[in-house]
Design an enzyme around this catalytic site. Structure first.
Site, PDB file in Angstrom:
ATOM      1  N   ARG A  30       0.995  -1.229   0.105  1.00 21.35           N
ATOM      2  CA  ARG A  30       0.211   0.091   0.111  1.00 21.35           C
ATOM      3  C   ARG A  30       0.808   1.221   0.012  1.00 21.35           C
ATOM      4  O   ARG A  30       1.608   1.439   0.731  1.00 21.35           O
ATOM      5  CB  ARG A  30      -0.790  -0.132   1.293  1.00 21.35           C
ATOM      6  CG  ARG A  30      -1.666   1.167   1.372  1.00 21.35           C
ATOM      7  CD  ARG A  30      -2.689   1.316   2.586  1.00 21.35           C
ATOM      8  NE  ARG A  30      -3.802   0.342   2.020  1.00 21.35           N
ATOM      9  CZ  ARG A  30      -5.102   0.430   2.398  1.00 21.35           C
ATOM     10  NH1 ARG A  30      -5.528   1.379   3.586  1.00 21.35           N
ATOM     11  NH2 ARG A  30      -6.122  -0.113   2.173  1.00 21.35           N
ATOM     12  N   HIS A  82      -7.622   0.450  -6.332  1.00 19.67           N
ATOM     13  CA  HIS A  82      -7.736  -0.445  -4.949  1.00 19.67           C
ATOM     14  C   HIS A  82      -8.511  -1.711  -5.556  1.00 19.67           C
ATOM     15  O   HIS A  82      -9.512  -2.003  -5.312  1.00 19.67           O
ATOM     16  CB  HIS A  82      -8.647   0.410  -3.992  1.00 19.67           C
ATOM     17  CG  HIS A  82      -8.679  -0.258  -2.687  1.00 19.67           C
ATOM     18  ND1 HIS A  82      -7.623  -1.425  -2.183  1.00 19.67           N
ATOM     19  CD2 HIS A  82      -9.245   0.085  -1.342  1.00 19.67           C
ATOM     20  CE1 HIS A  82      -7.829  -1.403  -1.188  1.00 19.67           C
ATOM     21  NE2 HIS A  82      -8.782  -0.639  -0.563  1.00 19.67           N
ATOM     22  N   GLN A 113     -10.223  -4.107  -3.121  1.00 17.77           N
ATOM     23  CA  GLN A 113     -11.658  -3.645  -2.728  1.00 17.77           C
ATOM     24  C   GLN A 113     -12.625  -3.818  -3.751  1.00 17.77           C
ATOM     25  O   GLN A 113     -13.780  -4.297  -3.540  1.00 17.77           O
ATOM     26  CB  GLN A 113     -11.418  -2.339  -2.513  1.00 17.77           C
ATOM     27  CG  GLN A 113     -12.701  -1.382  -2.074  1.00 17.77           C
ATOM     28  CD  GLN A 113     -13.039  -1.953  -0.659  1.00 17.77           C
ATOM     29  OE1 GLN A 113     -12.099  -1.969   0.393  1.00 17.77           O
ATOM     30  NE2 GLN A 113     -14.260  -2.326  -0.439  1.00 17.77           N
ATOM     31  N   ASP A 143     -17.492   6.732  -1.113  1.00 22.33           N
ATOM     32  CA  ASP A 143     -16.133   6.699  -0.400  1.00 22.33           C
ATOM     33  C   ASP A 143     -15.752   8.155   0.117  1.00 22.33           C
ATOM     34  O   ASP A 143     -16.409   9.151  -0.368  1.00 22.33           O
ATOM     35  CB  ASP A 143     -15.022   6.303  -1.329  1.00 22.33           C
ATOM     36  CG  ASP A 143     -13.876   6.190  -0.732  1.00 22.33           C
ATOM     37  OD1 ASP A 143     -13.747   5.978   0.707  1.00 22.33           O
ATOM     38  OD2 ASP A 143     -12.727   6.018  -1.718  1.00 22.33           O
ATOM     39  N   CYS A 149     -16.453   1.477   1.080  1.00 24.12           N
ATOM     40  CA  CYS A 149     -15.357   0.579   1.187  1.00 24.12           C
ATOM     41  C   CYS A 149     -14.935   0.778   2.682  1.00 24.12           C
ATOM     42  O   CYS A 149     -14.091  -0.121   3.106  1.00 24.12           O
ATOM     43  CB  CYS A 149     -14.246   1.094   0.299  1.00 24.12           C
ATOM     44  SG  CYS A 149     -13.852   2.936   0.573  1.00 24.12           S
ATOM     45  N   ARG A 176     -13.610  -8.683   1.952  1.00 27.04           N
ATOM     46  CA  ARG A 176     -12.331  -8.557   1.657  1.00 27.04           C
ATOM     47  C   ARG A 176     -11.417  -9.776   1.941  1.00 27.04           C
ATOM     48  O   ARG A 176     -10.397 -10.172   1.159  1.00 27.04           O
ATOM     49  CB  ARG A 176     -11.634  -7.443   2.450  1.00 27.04           C
ATOM     50  CG  ARG A 176     -12.169  -6.012   2.098  1.00 27.04           C
ATOM     51  CD  ARG A 176     -11.930  -5.478   0.607  1.00 27.04           C
ATOM     52  NE  ARG A 176     -10.252  -5.447   0.580  1.00 27.04           N
ATOM     53  CZ  ARG A 176      -9.470  -4.464   0.867  1.00 27.04           C
ATOM     54  NH1 ARG A 176     -10.210  -3.225   1.835  1.00 27.04           N
ATOM     55  NH2 ARG A 176      -8.133  -4.576   0.656  1.00 27.04           N
TER      56      ARG A 176
HETATM   57  N1   CP Z   1     -11.282  -0.466   2.925  1.00 23.54           N
HETATM   58  C1   CP Z   1     -10.205  -0.301   3.354  1.00 23.54           C
HETATM   59  O1   CP Z   1      -9.001  -0.526   2.192  1.00 23.54           O
HETATM   60  O2   CP Z   1      -9.857  -0.302   4.407  1.00 23.54           O
HETATM   61  P1   CP Z   1      -8.393   0.051   5.151  1.00 23.54           P
HETATM   62  O3   CP Z   1      -7.942   1.413   4.714  1.00 23.54           O
HETATM   63  O4   CP Z   1      -8.865   0.119   6.606  1.00 23.54           O
HETATM   64  O5   CP Z   1      -7.650  -1.257   4.868  1.00 23.54           O
HETATM   65  N1  NVA Z   2     -10.231   6.466  -1.261  1.00 22.08           N
HETATM   66  C1  NVA Z   2      -9.710   6.095   0.207  1.00 22.08           C
HETATM   67  C2  NVA Z   2      -9.898   4.649   0.243  1.00 22.08           C
HETATM   68  C3  NVA Z   2      -9.524   4.252   1.497  1.00 22.08           C
HETATM   69  C4  NVA Z   2      -9.990   2.529   1.715  1.00 22.08           C
HETATM   70  C5  NVA Z   2      -8.378   6.397   0.397  1.00 22.08           C
HETATM   71  O1  NVA Z   2      -7.442   6.061  -0.579  1.00 22.08           O
HETATM   72  O2  NVA Z   2      -7.915   6.922   1.134  1.00 22.08           O
END
Ligand code: CP
Ligand code: NVA
Length: 316
Positions: free
Chosen positions: A107, A134, A137, A232, A272, A300
């Site tokens: 990430r 993502h 997701q 989101d 999400c 997930r």
């Molecule tokens: N939805 C999601 O990716 O959550 P986290 O940021 O908690 O991993």
């Molecule tokens: N769009 C959000 C998703 C978090 C799971 C971000 O990137 O922060």
């Protein structure tokens, strides 16, 4: 199914578009089989490394539990306690880690950095979220839609997924995976917050006329008649400085009960998570009977267990 999944052995998963339609469906079938307890792929002794430059609850924990359920284990390569956070080159880190672990879930901010890891690593690299996409997701999102409206990924074709809010990483993967699954995806966003034009064009190519992918700038037009209504956060990780400006730009875009009433009466509510109640979603919408956000979070785990089994080549 087995042949599609075998083809994923050793592969990276950086984008939803890295899978074709048949492989996406096979992965969802495997995930559903794992969820029902009918399929139990095992990867004893295999190790997944996690490199997370951004915060995470769901992704971090679901990858860790998925690996445990496969009989393997996870190492948290927290950038703050490894040389990753002190600027060791990706080329060196990726080659070294490939000597120890069997796969990496990463990430980070720039998608280029993820691609760089994938270039240098000799083990599969999985996108655990970048600023651009993502994809894990999106797999969970479509499994949740499948659970609500059918029993097989084929049942998804022709359904409408409405996403209201920022045309961000989550929206991008939703478009690409939706195109592969034949789902009509409608993105509703204020002017200036549309999805990336290159991603949209790629999704249109993948859809090959099977489904409609649209961007509209009016909330009701986005959700009208849809079987799922998704949102989101308005300011993603890395955009904290824009929070105030975005709160103004997204005024009137809250996914609330009034907006939900414009969707199909059977519509489910997706997010999400993490969510900001009173901003992009109302407390009533997220806690209401249409909400599937916690099933979505659970999924997930199932989709990532399926993905790990496929890239680690432990599916029969
Ligand atoms: N939805 C999601 O990716 O959550 P986290 O940021 O908690 O991993
Ligand atoms: N769009 C959000 C998703 C978090 C799971 C971000 O990137 O922060």
């Amino acid at each position: 199914m087995a042949q599609d999944l075998k083809a994923l052995a050793g592969c990276d998963y950086l984008s939803s578009a890295d899978l074709d339609a048949a492989r996406t469906r096979s992965l969802l079938r495997l995930a559903a089989g794992i969820k029902r307890g009918e399929l139990r792929p095992q990867a004893p002794g295999r190790v997944l490394g996690l490199i997370f430059r951004k915060a995470s609850t769901r992704t971090r924990v679901s990858f860790t539990v998925a690996m445990a359920r496969l009989g393997g284990q996870t190492i948290d390569l927290n950038p703050q306690v490894t040389q990753v956070g002190r600027g060791e080159p990706v080329a060196d880190t990726a080659r070294v880690l490939s000597r120890y672990v069997d796969a990496l879930a990463i990430r980070t901010f720039g998608h280029d950095e993820l691609a760089d890891y994938a270039h240098w690593a000799t083990v599969p690299v999985i996108n655990a979220l970048t600023d651009l996409e993502h994809p894990c997701q999106a797999l969970a999102d479509y499994l949740t839609l499948q659970d609500a409206f059918g029993t097989d990924p084929d049942d998804l074709a022709g359904l409408t997924m409405a996403y209201v809010g920022d045309g961000n990483n989550v929206a991008h993967s939703l478009l690409l995976a939706g195109a592969l699954l034949g789902v009509h995806v409608r993105i509703g966003c204020p002017e200036g917050f549309a999805p990336d034009a290159t991603v949209l064009a790629r999704a249109q190519t993948l859809a090959a006329g099977r489904c409609r992918l649209e961007v509209v700038h009016e909330p009701v037009a986005a959700v009208r008649g849809a079987q799922a209504v998704y949102t989101d956060v308005w300011a993603s990780m890395g955009q904290e400085d824009e929070q105030q400006q975005r709160l103004q730009a997204f005024e009137g875009w809250c996914l609330n009960e009034e907006l939900l009433a414009e969707a199909d009466p059977r519509a489910i509510v997706l997010h999400c998570l993490p969510a900001h109640r009173g901003e992009e979603i109302s407390a009533g919408a997220i806690e209401g009977s249409a909400s599937r956000v916690f099933d979505q979070a659970e999924n997930r785990l199932h989709v990532q267990q399926a993905l790990l089994a496929a890239v680690l080549n432990v599916v029969d």
